[in-house]
Design an enzyme around this catalytic site. Structure first.
Site, PDB file in Angstrom:
ATOM      1  N   CYS A 171       0.832  -1.207   0.000  1.00  0.00           N
ATOM      2  CA  CYS A 171       0.000   0.000   0.000  1.00  0.00           C
ATOM      3  C   CYS A 171       0.864   1.253   0.000  1.00  0.00           C
ATOM      4  O   CYS A 171       1.427   1.626   1.038  1.00  0.00           O
ATOM      5  CB  CYS A 171      -0.918  -0.024   1.229  1.00  0.00           C
ATOM      6  SG  CYS A 171      -1.809   1.509   1.480  1.00  0.00           S
ATOM      7  N   CYS A 191      -0.216   4.153   2.298  1.00  0.00           N
ATOM      8  CA  CYS A 191       0.023   3.913   3.722  1.00  0.00           C
ATOM      9  C   CYS A 191       1.495   4.118   4.049  1.00  0.00           C
ATOM     10  O   CYS A 191       1.841   4.752   5.036  1.00  0.00           O
ATOM     11  CB  CYS A 191      -0.358   2.476   4.096  1.00  0.00           C
ATOM     12  SG  CYS A 191      -1.886   1.914   3.354  1.00  0.00           S
ATOM     13  N   ASP A 192       2.389   3.555   3.203  1.00  0.00           N
ATOM     14  CA  ASP A 192       3.792   3.453   3.576  1.00  0.00           C
ATOM     15  C   ASP A 192       4.709   4.364   2.767  1.00  0.00           C
ATOM     16  O   ASP A 192       5.886   4.519   3.110  1.00  0.00           O
ATOM     17  CB  ASP A 192       4.255   1.994   3.417  1.00  0.00           C
ATOM     18  CG  ASP A 192       3.419   1.048   4.268  1.00  0.00           C
ATOM     19  OD1 ASP A 192       3.005   1.475   5.364  1.00  0.00           O
ATOM     20  OD2 ASP A 192       3.169  -0.090   3.843  1.00  0.00           O
TER      21      ASP A 192
END
Lengths: 323, 323
Positions: B151, B154-155
């Site tokens: 993701c 997200c990261d």
């Protein structure tokens, strides 16, 4: 002819006479979703709309069930989608009715006839929606625009402080009655059955409102001279007839699918005139797809945009397979 | 036990043990749309989500093709839909995985097993979406969360100024590469074929960007100690092997349908594990409907919300027909 004008005309003529990958007929949510997807897939996409972009949603006073918007006025949602169609790069032809579509067997292209000339395309998506269903009683046609309306958001403000009736029992009828009760002096909802088809949340709002529901009642005539003055009513259970004085009547009986163009192309429809499609939005005619209210199934914006996206995806695979 | 606490426990126990009209499993766009429609139809509706509401959309850095939003961050759209689910009146159970569903033939109800106990419902909509597809190479599992990610939104921020690779060739892979190129020092897109599956508009953006595409290339191993240090690559056409130094690798190979629960119920799936439904979103099991990415067809938010609305409408008619 001025030379600059001549060459401009030529450029316009050439661009109109290009072959389009995808022609979409109808600019409601289904057609606009198809245009967004088609153009983003890189298809040369053209969207025809007989009026202005928006479709039936554009006339809604308020939409609460399209995921992403807790509340939005129909025209506002229509304008957001239109902006997105432009951003995606599709060509938009508003006020451009498609009068006929036929398949040219020699070129294997679809020919779309409009007042702006003929357009050629590899694939067609029919997203023509549904027209307003008529009541079919005396006075309706004569007094349309003179107190008889099919769109509360469009015409409601004309009836501020007046007495109006809404005819119907579905979501549209209840939504319109709830909208009108905020501005009219008195609102009746006239329904031929003893229960509504509208969704529960709307019914609850209705029963908590000042709208008066006349159950088991049909309108047998709309009366007036230059303007609507009254409705002739009949109770279908008792047979009793009566007269109801109103200044306006909103006919909210849902829509009839606009599938004439499709039928001429040989597209199959069901007994209600709705186009029959599979899960990929394919009709029985190769290269012709359908989406939105013209198709059988639930008439909702959420559903129409899904149809539009799938129809464009299926058309994309079909067109790519040909080149 | 304190008497007030005791009665509160009893009230909670009773409400948990009520019979629900509609239980929805999965809180992505499909499940949330179904919850909005189910609750607005007046159905007693409960929505279970193993994590937090949002689904795959919530992890998108930017959505441009959901009609109504020219651009919206995935999590923002998820939050708007969540607000709408609450407003509609559905009960939400987040961080509540449904571990099993079975039909109780004596009561003709579905029993849903969770860590909060068992829930009973007349009808079930499966909207469990798809999990992230794994690459299946050495180092992947060991280094997940240590440079291996599924993701980018997200990261991604963890890799500011660093070197990263994205593996895949579809819309998600290209979207993630374009997002990462804005913040990383260097972004590679590694794809096993010589053309991308991603839509044309995205490909154009990619080729205009500084992302370097490695064609015909597969990752054979992910190497590193405490953190990812490099990828072992192989060119599938020449057979040549090489090493690519990166600090992170984003695996964007699409999703696997999460259809295990449905299969246990006897629901039919296709060879990819996707649930087979008809145009009314009915599975082969009466009272069980499916919607969104877990179903065969185009994986898009626009499509998922249409599925959800239709599934709730079909479930409503089924439930009403039973009472």
């Amino acid at each position: 002819m001025d030379r600059r004008y001549e060459s401009l005309t030529l450029v316009l003529w050439m661009s109109e006479n290009d072959i389009w990958d995808l022609a979409i007929v109808g600019g409601g949510p289904a057609g606009m979703a198809a245009a967004i997807y088609g153009a983003r897939y890189g298809l040369k996409t053209i969207l025809f709309e007989a009026g202005v972009l928006g479709g039936a949603q554009a006339t809604s006073p308020g939409i609460e069930n399209y995921p992403g918007f807790t509340f939005i006025v129909g025209m506002d949602l229509a304008n957001k989608m239109k902006e997105q169609v432009k951003r995606a790069g599709a060509t938009i032809k508003e006020i451009t009715e498609v009068k006929g579509i036929k398949k040219d067997d020699s070129s294997d292209l679809f020919l779309l006839e409009t007042r702006r000339g003929e357009f050629r395309a590899h694939a067609v998506i029919i997203a023509t929606g549904g027209g307003h269903r008529k009541l079919g009683v005396d006075g309706e046609k004569e007094l349309t625009g003179r107190g008889v309306s099919y769109c509360a958001t469009c015409d409601g403000p004309l009836f501020r402080g007046k007495r109006v009736a809404v005819v119907g029992g579905g979501n549209t009828a209840v939504t319109e009655a709830l909208y009108l009760v905020e501005l009219a002096e008195k609102v009746y909802l006239i329904h031929r059955r003893d229960e509504l088809r509208a969704e529960h949340a709307l019914q609850k709002l209705l029963f908590d409102s000042e709208v008066e529901v006349l159950w088991d009642t049909i309108v047998t005539a709309i009366e007036g001279d230059s303007m609507v003055k009254s409705l002739r009513l009949k109770n279908v259970k008792t047979g009793e007839e009566s007269e109801l004085e109103v200044d306006g009547v909103f006919i909210a009986l849902g829509s009839d699918p606009v599938s004439g163009l499709a039928k001429e192309l040989g597209v199959e429809t069901n007994e209600r005139g709705e186009i029959i499609v599979d899960r990929l939005q394919r009709t029985n005619v190769e290269g012709v797809y359908a989406a939105g209210d013209v198709v059988e199934g639930l008439k909702q914006i959420a559903v129409a945009v899904g149809h539009g996206a799938v129809a464009a995806d299926t058309a994309y695979k079909y067109i790519r397979g040909r080149s």
